[in-house]
Write a protein that holds these residues in place. Structure first.
Motif, PDB file in Angstrom:
ATOM      1  N   LEU A  84      32.280  32.741  27.405  1.00  0.00           N
ATOM      2  CA  LEU A  84      32.332  34.086  26.833  1.00  0.00           C
ATOM      3  C   LEU A  84      30.970  34.779  26.785  1.00  0.00           C
ATOM      4  N   GLU A  85      29.913  34.019  26.576  1.00  0.00           N
ATOM      5  CA  GLU A  85      28.644  34.680  26.316  1.00  0.00           C
ATOM      6  C   GLU A  85      27.514  34.229  27.229  1.00  0.00           C
ATOM      7  N   PHE A  86      27.228  32.932  27.258  1.00  0.00           N
ATOM      8  CA  PHE A  86      26.034  32.481  27.962  1.00  0.00           C
ATOM      9  C   PHE A  86      26.084  32.789  29.455  1.00  0.00           C
ATOM     10  N   LYS A 191      33.311  41.267  32.092  1.00  0.00           N
ATOM     11  CA  LYS A 191      31.898  41.459  31.760  1.00  0.00           C
ATOM     12  C   LYS A 191      31.037  41.394  33.024  1.00  0.00           C
ATOM     13  N   ALA A 192      31.288  40.411  33.871  1.00  0.00           N
ATOM     14  CA  ALA A 192      30.484  40.250  35.081  1.00  0.00           C
ATOM     15  C   ALA A 192      30.624  41.466  35.997  1.00  0.00           C
ATOM     16  N   PHE A 193      31.842  41.981  36.142  1.00  0.00           N
ATOM     17  CA  PHE A 193      32.081  43.161  36.984  1.00  0.00           C
ATOM     18  C   PHE A 193      31.301  44.363  36.451  1.00  0.00           C
ATOM     19  N   VAL A 194      31.415  44.609  35.147  1.00  0.00           N
ATOM     20  CA  VAL A 194      30.733  45.755  34.539  1.00  0.00           C
ATOM     21  C   VAL A 194      29.223  45.577  34.597  1.00  0.00           C
ATOM     22  N   PHE A 195      28.749  44.374  34.296  1.00  0.00           N
ATOM     23  CA  PHE A 195      27.305  44.137  34.314  1.00  0.00           C
ATOM     24  C   PHE A 195      26.729  44.320  35.715  1.00  0.00           C
ATOM     25  N   GLY A 196      27.450  43.826  36.732  1.00  0.00           N
ATOM     26  CA  GLY A 196      26.988  43.992  38.105  1.00  0.00           C
ATOM     27  C   GLY A 196      26.871  45.460  38.487  1.00  0.00           C
ATOM     28  N   PHE A 197      27.852  46.250  38.051  1.00  0.00           N
ATOM     29  CA  PHE A 197      27.814  47.690  38.328  1.00  0.00           C
ATOM     30  C   PHE A 197      26.634  48.346  37.616  1.00  0.00           C
ATOM     31  N   LEU A 198      26.431  47.999  36.358  1.00  0.00           N
ATOM     32  CA  LEU A 198      25.348  48.614  35.585  1.00  0.00           C
ATOM     33  C   LEU A 198      23.977  48.286  36.180  1.00  0.00           C
ATOM     34  N   ILE A 199      23.773  47.039  36.538  1.00  0.00           N
ATOM     35  CA  ILE A 199      22.466  46.635  37.081  1.00  0.00           C
ATOM     36  C   ILE A 199      22.139  47.434  38.341  1.00  0.00           C
ATOM     37  N   CYS A 200      23.073  47.431  39.285  1.00  0.00           N
ATOM     38  CA  CYS A 200      22.794  48.054  40.592  1.00  0.00           C
ATOM     39  C   CYS A 200      22.738  49.577  40.500  1.00  0.00           C
ATOM     40  N   SER A 201      23.605  50.190  39.705  1.00  0.00           N
ATOM     41  CA  SER A 201      23.622  51.650  39.635  1.00  0.00           C
ATOM     42  C   SER A 201      22.423  52.193  38.857  1.00  0.00           C
ATOM     43  N   ILE A 202      22.089  51.574  37.730  1.00  0.00           N
ATOM     44  CA  ILE A 202      20.972  52.071  36.921  1.00  0.00           C
ATOM     45  C   ILE A 202      19.646  51.899  37.665  1.00  0.00           C
ATOM     46  N   CYS A 203      19.438  50.741  38.262  1.00  0.00           N
ATOM     47  CA  CYS A 203      18.184  50.501  38.988  1.00  0.00           C
ATOM     48  C   CYS A 203      18.091  51.364  40.241  1.00  0.00           C
ATOM     49  N   SER A 204      19.218  51.608  40.897  1.00  0.00           N
ATOM     50  CA  SER A 204      19.225  52.519  42.047  1.00  0.00           C
ATOM     51  C   SER A 204      18.864  53.936  41.617  1.00  0.00           C
ATOM     52  N   TYR A 205      19.404  54.358  40.497  1.00  0.00           N
ATOM     53  CA  TYR A 205      19.088  55.694  39.976  1.00  0.00           C
ATOM     54  C   TYR A 205      17.596  55.830  39.689  1.00  0.00           C
ATOM     55  N   PHE A 234      24.824  46.363  25.261  1.00  0.00           N
ATOM     56  CA  PHE A 234      25.761  47.313  24.663  1.00  0.00           C
ATOM     57  C   PHE A 234      27.173  47.113  25.225  1.00  0.00           C
ATOM     58  N   ALA A 235      27.272  46.985  26.551  1.00  0.00           N
ATOM     59  CA  ALA A 235      28.581  46.777  27.172  1.00  0.00           C
ATOM     60  C   ALA A 235      29.183  45.438  26.752  1.00  0.00           C
ATOM     61  N   ASP A 236      28.335  44.429  26.549  1.00  0.00           N
ATOM     62  CA  ASP A 236      28.806  43.133  26.076  1.00  0.00           C
ATOM     63  C   ASP A 236      29.504  43.268  24.730  1.00  0.00           C
ATOM     64  N   LEU A 237      28.899  44.028  23.827  1.00  0.00           N
ATOM     65  CA  LEU A 237      29.501  44.248  22.518  1.00  0.00           C
ATOM     66  C   LEU A 237      30.818  45.009  22.628  1.00  0.00           C
ATOM     67  N   VAL A 238      30.840  46.045  23.452  1.00  0.00           N
ATOM     68  CA  VAL A 238      32.042  46.870  23.580  1.00  0.00           C
ATOM     69  C   VAL A 238      33.195  46.069  24.182  1.00  0.00           C
ATOM     70  N   ILE A 239      32.924  45.342  25.273  1.00  0.00           N
ATOM     71  CA  ILE A 239      33.983  44.569  25.930  1.00  0.00           C
ATOM     72  C   ILE A 239      34.493  43.469  25.016  1.00  0.00           C
ATOM     73  N   THR A 240      33.592  42.792  24.325  1.00  0.00           N
ATOM     74  CA  THR A 240      34.003  41.749  23.395  1.00  0.00           C
ATOM     75  C   THR A 240      34.894  42.307  22.293  1.00  0.00           C
ATOM     76  N   SER A 241      34.523  43.464  21.772  1.00  0.00           N
ATOM     77  CA  SER A 241      35.309  44.086  20.698  1.00  0.00           C
ATOM     78  C   SER A 241      36.694  44.509  21.185  1.00  0.00           C
ATOM     79  N   LEU A 242      36.766  45.029  22.399  1.00  0.00           N
ATOM     80  CA  LEU A 242      38.039  45.528  22.920  1.00  0.00           C
ATOM     81  C   LEU A 242      38.977  44.411  23.358  1.00  0.00           C
ATOM     82  N   MET A 243      38.440  43.385  23.986  1.00  0.00           N
ATOM     83  CA  MET A 243      39.300  42.351  24.591  1.00  0.00           C
ATOM     84  C   MET A 243      39.567  41.154  23.676  1.00  0.00           C
ATOM     85  N   LEU A 244      38.732  40.973  22.664  1.00  0.00           N
ATOM     86  CA  LEU A 244      38.933  39.856  21.750  1.00  0.00           C
ATOM     87  C   LEU A 244      39.318  40.313  20.354  1.00  0.00           C
TER      88      LEU A 244
END
Length: 244
Positions: A84-86, A191-205, A234-244
């Motif tokens: 779930l986290e590590f 989480k992995a899907f969202v995190f992968g998108f955030l990393i690549c899109s934010i750094c590209s921007y 932030f996304a980790d907190l949101v996804i955890t709250s919504l799905m768990l």
């Protein structure tokens, strides 16, 4: 200012996913980026996962020293915390440093050396050619790396049991198998899907809108990593709250 930056970010994403002029060229770029993100990050992810899994198991065993608590519970706690986290979060933070800084530096260097301007003059959709393959590689390879991290993390816990002797391997495996819920895997993959998108899109921007010279390229890479890490948490907190 924040809404202006958000508007530019959304516009850049829209331009990145316009219909490509030549799909073959984009496909080659996607494959190249997948190798860079996936194979290039496999070593560091493997090392981190094994050691985190081992350390987590030893710490849980230390905290569960009461004779009233079955030792097999250590395997269950280590399994769920790894899934779930590590594995998704720690791995993504590491990837933000390794992959994100590389993306921001690469695109930022192309911007300050006017290579992006040259692409636009030739009629090439620069965001689509430079950014879309990186995002596609991120949302494809980061979940795969997280799955590998989960397996290695649980294996690291088993190795710790064998080496330390605090918990017998049989108790650990019994805890790993006990009460497994497939929802935890689904949460980790989301989480992995969202995190992968955030990393690549934010750094590209950050790289795409770099101005100045070599100093500003370094600053863009730093901002990309910092913003990616903050948004991952932030996304980790949101996804955890919504799905768990």
């Amino acid at each position: 200012m924040m809404f202006y930056s958000l508007g530019r970010y959304i516009l850049l994403l829209r331009l990145s996913f316009k219909k490509p002029e030549k799909f073959d060229v984009y496909w080659k770029e996607i494959m190249r980026e997948m190798v860079s993100v996936g194979i290039g990050s496999l070593g560091i992810i493997a090392i981190i996962s094994v050691f985190i899994g081992a350390a987590t198991t030893i710490q849980v065993a230390f905290q569960l020293s009461s004779p009233l608590v079955p030792l097999s519970i250590a395997g269950k706690i280590a399994r769920d915390s790894t899934i779930l986290e590590f594995s998704p979060t720690i791995s993504s933070l590491v990837l933000a440093g390794r992959v994100g800084s590389s993306i921001a530096s690469q695109i930022g260097t192309m911007r300050v050396t006017e290579q992006i301007d040259a692409l636009e003059i030739m009629g090439v959709n620069a965001p689509g050619y430079l950014i879309a393959p990186k995002i596609m590689a991120g949302i494809t390879m980061v979940p795969l790396l997280v799955i590998i991290s989960i397996v290695l993390g649980i294996s690291g816990g088993y190795i710790a049991c064998v080496v330390s002797g605090d918990i017998t391997p049989a108790d650990y495996l019994a805890g790993v198998r006990d009460g497994f819920d497939g929802l935890t895997i689904r949460v980790a993959l989301v989480k992995a899907f969202v995190f992968g998108f955030l990393i690549c899109s934010i750094c590209s921007y950050q790289g795409f809108y770099t101005t100045g010279g070599a100093l500003e390229v370094g600053q863009s890479a730093t901002r990309g990593v910092v913003y990616s890490c903050v948004m991952i948490l932030f996304a980790d907190l949101v996804i955890t709250s919504l799905m768990l």
